[in-house]
Design an enzyme around this catalytic site. Structure first.
Site, PDB file in Angstrom:
ATOM      1  N   THR A 294     125.907 -20.893  -8.229  1.00  0.00           N
ATOM      2  CA  THR A 294     125.325 -21.649  -9.344  1.00  0.00           C
ATOM      3  C   THR A 294     123.812 -21.612  -9.208  1.00  0.00           C
ATOM      4  O   THR A 294     123.281 -21.279  -8.155  1.00  0.00           O
ATOM      5  CB  THR A 294     125.717 -23.142  -9.297  1.00  0.00           C
ATOM      6  OG1 THR A 294     125.062 -23.752  -8.165  1.00  0.00           O
ATOM      7  CG2 THR A 294     127.212 -23.317  -9.196  1.00  0.00           C
ATOM      8  N   ASP A 295     123.116 -22.011 -10.251  1.00  0.00           N
ATOM      9  CA  ASP A 295     121.705 -22.322 -10.070  1.00  0.00           C
ATOM     10  C   ASP A 295     121.642 -23.738  -9.480  1.00  0.00           C
ATOM     11  O   ASP A 295     122.661 -24.438  -9.353  1.00  0.00           O
ATOM     12  CB  ASP A 295     120.935 -22.196 -11.391  1.00  0.00           C
ATOM     13  CG  ASP A 295     119.438 -21.999 -11.145  1.00  0.00           C
ATOM     14  OD1 ASP A 295     118.977 -22.226 -10.017  1.00  0.00           O
ATOM     15  OD2 ASP A 295     118.724 -21.617 -12.093  1.00  0.00           O
ATOM     16  N   TYR A 296     120.458 -24.158  -9.145  1.00  0.00           N
ATOM     17  CA  TYR A 296     120.192 -25.426  -8.451  1.00  0.00           C
ATOM     18  C   TYR A 296     120.862 -26.617  -9.160  1.00  0.00           C
ATOM     19  O   TYR A 296     120.462 -26.966 -10.274  1.00  0.00           O
ATOM     20  CB  TYR A 296     118.674 -25.615  -8.461  1.00  0.00           C
ATOM     21  CG  TYR A 296     118.077 -26.453  -7.382  1.00  0.00           C
ATOM     22  CD1 TYR A 296     117.402 -25.872  -6.322  1.00  0.00           C
ATOM     23  CD2 TYR A 296     118.147 -27.830  -7.438  1.00  0.00           C
ATOM     24  CE1 TYR A 296     116.811 -26.647  -5.335  1.00  0.00           C
ATOM     25  CE2 TYR A 296     117.568 -28.611  -6.452  1.00  0.00           C
ATOM     26  CZ  TYR A 296     116.901 -28.013  -5.406  1.00  0.00           C
ATOM     27  OH  TYR A 296     116.318 -28.783  -4.435  1.00  0.00           O
ATOM     28  N   GLY A 298     123.564 -26.726 -10.641  1.00  0.00           N
ATOM     29  CA  GLY A 298     124.154 -26.308 -11.921  1.00  0.00           C
ATOM     30  C   GLY A 298     125.476 -26.987 -12.225  1.00  0.00           C
ATOM     31  O   GLY A 298     125.780 -27.279 -13.389  1.00  0.00           O
TER      32      GLY A 298
END
Ligand code: BGC
Length: 775
Positions: A294-296, A298
């Protein structure tokens, strides 16, 4: 004697020789035997793992603070011991990383090594131009070289995984993150994506000099409404596939080992929970075999999106195809519960853990968990003179000459030069956005660069002239991530007067204006993309002195330059050039390097034109070619009453100190059939006074289709170096592969008919030939 000679030779040999260029995915070098061995190893390991340990592999915390080395004693340290961490990111330094790895491989039950990630975006300590600048070079070998060097430096310092390349196509200069990508074009973006992936990953991921790449942000992050970061994205599937997806797919085809999901929603479902994106498109349609992170936070953010509580969204993410959870610990805190309630299956968890273990195996971490990171190696590799020399060359190759009246550039090495502008003495801002590992204070400023390179031949005077912005509040916001702009407390009038005095004593003024480093990048959207008024006023005052003015434009995005474009005599857009900024700018201004870069993204005339991009559709009511060129308004046509339809500088635009002429386009066959290859060529001549390189660009237009097609699409480019007076035939091979597009059923194919084959110096200036291609 002989022994001594060998030792001496070893001492002289470079520690690690330069890597060769790679043009194949890393997987293509893996044998069947290797794959079988890996499978057996990972299966065996998985069979020993508890459910907690599997979920632990899927957990990616940040070290939190990578300058103070807390990891061992923190809560994260305990989790590492318990096998509840799969990797850590943004922890810097070989020793620190080694210490954390030691905990994982000595104190955790199964001794599974951690993977260490970092945002190594455009270099590690040696920093290259921002990615938009790298793309401007249109030189894929240089782009690949920058990634190779970044891989070697970061690997020597303990990193085995980078969150790069960012390959989001964007037509949105208000969006600050255009600085991190390759601009608006899917073809150029695809070439850069491949070059970066090959550069990072090389031929063998377990080679100490290579690291795992991670393309991001999947998908469509570059198309936020209003250019506001993290905002909603909504577009048709046909547009996604034809105009935005190509660089993602190119990275997959290049064998990228991991993918990062994006923050935005796609079709009303956040990308992090979007099964269609990750499973149907990425894994099934494109055959991606690596892991998805995931992104941060997410996963957690899906609760804000309105997709349910943390347990619900964590299960959604897993089922959609996410393998690793960055920072939020949604997986760690809820997946076991979801398993017991039958909301996820053990097979889904095992599969995610398997993909991460596969990557660790490929990186050689099971064989030697300390393979990456060695202080001795790092001290030779990181920020070495050799790497900085490469950075200097690449920076010079990324600078785009936008204007050069009366051949003011290159400047003569004599007399007095005034160097004026808010950043001329500011090392902190030279590397631009996302340069977390860079030793900023060691970057070469513009004043230093000129002094270093002009020696005693030229007298260099400098002045600040203006602050980045008259508003202290805004300037503070612009430096939100700490790249201070050294705000000058003196009044605007005093700053201007000092600058004018300095200009008056000089023969020529180099005026560095534009953005500061953090006016672009993440969470750096602007609703106004003009140069701040403080600097426009400075330019106007300096112009009044009557001295010739060269604007050196620092920027992380296309700017709207209509209000200043007529004032200076020359404009060199240097983006943010990186570690060697000042030296590279001096190289170009004084003619050691003849600029050859081209814009990878359109420069609009005004914000109101956005989105403005070269590969647009024709519409049913296009403005006539003549009125387009002359900027004449026509009623009931697709145009503006108060603005031209053309941009200020089109995609592919960029001048040289020399001049190039193009012959008409010659095609080997005007009536090709089926899978034939057609040669399209021009004769390029250097008619100017300098040796130089030109990026020759090939565009194609499909004149009639089952769907409307863009007015042109880039399909090839070649950077050609010609000596003054020299001519060369430049040939592109065109096959039906270059004519394909996704039709209304998302079938990728070509349709017979007439095609315009265009070759030229930028997306507006081309010569054209029509071919009729039948099936
Ligand atoms: C960015 C990513 C980056 C990540 C880790 C996020 O805020 O969107 O591009 O890789 O942080 O630092």
């Amino acid at each position: 004697m002989k022994k001594l000679a060998i030792i001496a030779a070893m001492a002289l040999a470079p520690l690690f020789s330069a890597q060769e260029m790679v043009y194949q995915p890393v997987q293509s070098y893996q044998t069947q035997q290797y794959k079988a061995k890996k499978k057996a190893f990972v299966e065996n390991l998985l069979s020993k793992m508890t459910i907690d340990e599997k979920i632990g592999q899927m957990n990616l915390p940040t070290s939190g603070d990578f300058t103070t080395g807390q990891a061992k004693s923190s809560d994260i340290g305990k989790k590492v011991e318990q096998g509840l961490v799969g990797g850590l990111f943004n922890i810097k330094g070989a020793e620190k990383i080694r210490a954390v790895q030691k905990v994982a491989v000595e104190q955790s039950r199964l001794k599974i090594p951690l993977i260490f990630g970092m945002d190594v975006i455009h270099g590690y300590e040696t920093t290259f131009p921002i990615p938009l600048g790298l793309a401007s070079s249109f030189d894929m070998d240089l782009v690949q070289q920058s990634a190779q060097i970044a891989a070697r430096e970061s690997a020597s310092d303990g990193i085995s995984w980078t969150f790069s390349p960012m390959v989001d196509v964007s037509r949105e200069p208000r969006w600050g993150r255009v600085s991190e990508g390759s601009g608006e074009d899917p073809y150029l973006g695809s070439q850069v994506a491949k070059a970066m992936v090959y550069g990072y990953q090389g031929k063998d991921l377990s080679d100490k000099n290579t690291i795992l790449a991670c393309f991001k942000h999947f998908a469509l992050y570059g198309a936020p409404e209003g250019g506001r970061d993290y905002n909603t994205v909504d577009m048709s599937h046909v547009r996604m596939f034809n105009e935005y997806f190509a660089p993602y797919k190119a990275a997959v085809d290049a064998g990228v080992g991991s993918v990062m999901a994006s923050f935005n929603e796609v079709d009303g479902i956040p990308a992090t929970g979007n099964k269609w994106l990750m499973d149907d498109v990425l894994r099934k349609r494109w055959g991606f075999g690596g892991f998805i992170v995931t992104d941060y936070t997410g996963i957690n953010e899906m609760t804000q999106h309105g997709m349910g509580d943390l347990q619900t969204v964590s299960a959604l993410a897993l089922k959609a195809g996410i393998d690793m959870d960055m920072v939020g610990e949604g997986f760690l805190s809820t997946l076991k519960k979801s398993l017991s309630e039958g909301k996820v299956t053990e097979a889904e968890i095992t599969e995610a853990a398997r993909r991460i273990l596969d990557a660790k195996y490929d990186l050689g971490l099971f064989e030697d968990p300390y393979r990456y990171g060695d202080t001795k190696w790092a001290s030779k590799e990181v920020f070495s003179q050799k790497n900085r020399d490469a950075a200097r060359n690449i920076a010079a190759q990324s600078m785009v000459l936008l204007k050069n009246e009366n051949h003011l550039l290159p400047l003569k090495k004599s007399g007095t030069v005034a160097v004026i502008g808010p950043l001329v003495n500011n090392a902190l801002n030279m590397t631009g956005t996302w340069s977390v590992a860079a030793p900023h204070r060691k970057s070469v400023t513009l004043v230093q660069g000129l002094e270093n390179n002009l020696g005693k031949e030229v007298k260099v005077l400098s002045a600040k002239g203006a602050n980045i912005d008259d508003s202290a509040k805004l300037e503070n916001i612009y430096a939100a991530h700490g790249k201070l702009t050294d705000r000058d407390p003196r009044s605007k009038e005093v700053l201007l007067k000092e600058a004018v005095d300095v200009a008056r004593q000089s023969d020529v003024v180099i005026l560095a204006i534009g953005e500061s480093a953090e006016m672009s990048g993440e969470s750096a959207s602007r609703s106004d993309i003009e140069i701040p008024q403080s600097q426009v006023d400075l330019l106007k005052e300096i112009k009044k002195t009557g001295k010739p003015v060269v604007v050196v434009l620092f920027t992380g995005r296309p700017l709207a330059l209509s209000n200043i474009k007529d004032i200076p005599d020359a404009v060199l857009n240097v983006w943010f050039p990186g570690t060697e900024a000042g030296n590279a700018i001096a190289d170009v201004l004084y003619g050691k390097v003849n600029p050859s870069a081209k814009l990878p993204m359109t420069f609009p005339r005004s914000v109101g034109q956005i989105p403005v991009y070269y590969n647009h559709k024709n519409t049913g009511r296009p403005l006539s070619a003549e009125n387009t060129e002359k900027c004449i308004y026509e009623r009931f046509r697709s145009n503006y009453m108060d603005e031209c339809v053309t941009p200020l500088y089109p995609f592919g635009y960029g001048l040289s100190y020399t001049k190039f002429s193009y012959s008409d386009v010659d095609v080997s066959d005007k009536n090709p059939k089926g899978n034939q290859t057609v040669e399209a060529s021009v004769t390029l001549t250097n008619t100017g006074n300098y040796d130089g390189a030109e990026v020759v660009q090939l565009y194609i237009r499909d004149l009639v289709g089952s769907m409307t097609r863009p007015v042109k699409e880039l399909k090839g480019f070649q950077k050609i170096f010609l000596k003054k007076g020299e001519s060369r035939k430049v040939t592109f091979n065109i096959s039906p592969e270059d004519l394909k597009f996704y039709n209304a059923d998302l079938v990728y194919d070509w349709e017979p008919g007439d095609f315009e084959i265009m070759i030229g110096t930028n997306s507006e200036q081309v010569n054209t030939q029509v071919v009729h291609w039948s099936k």
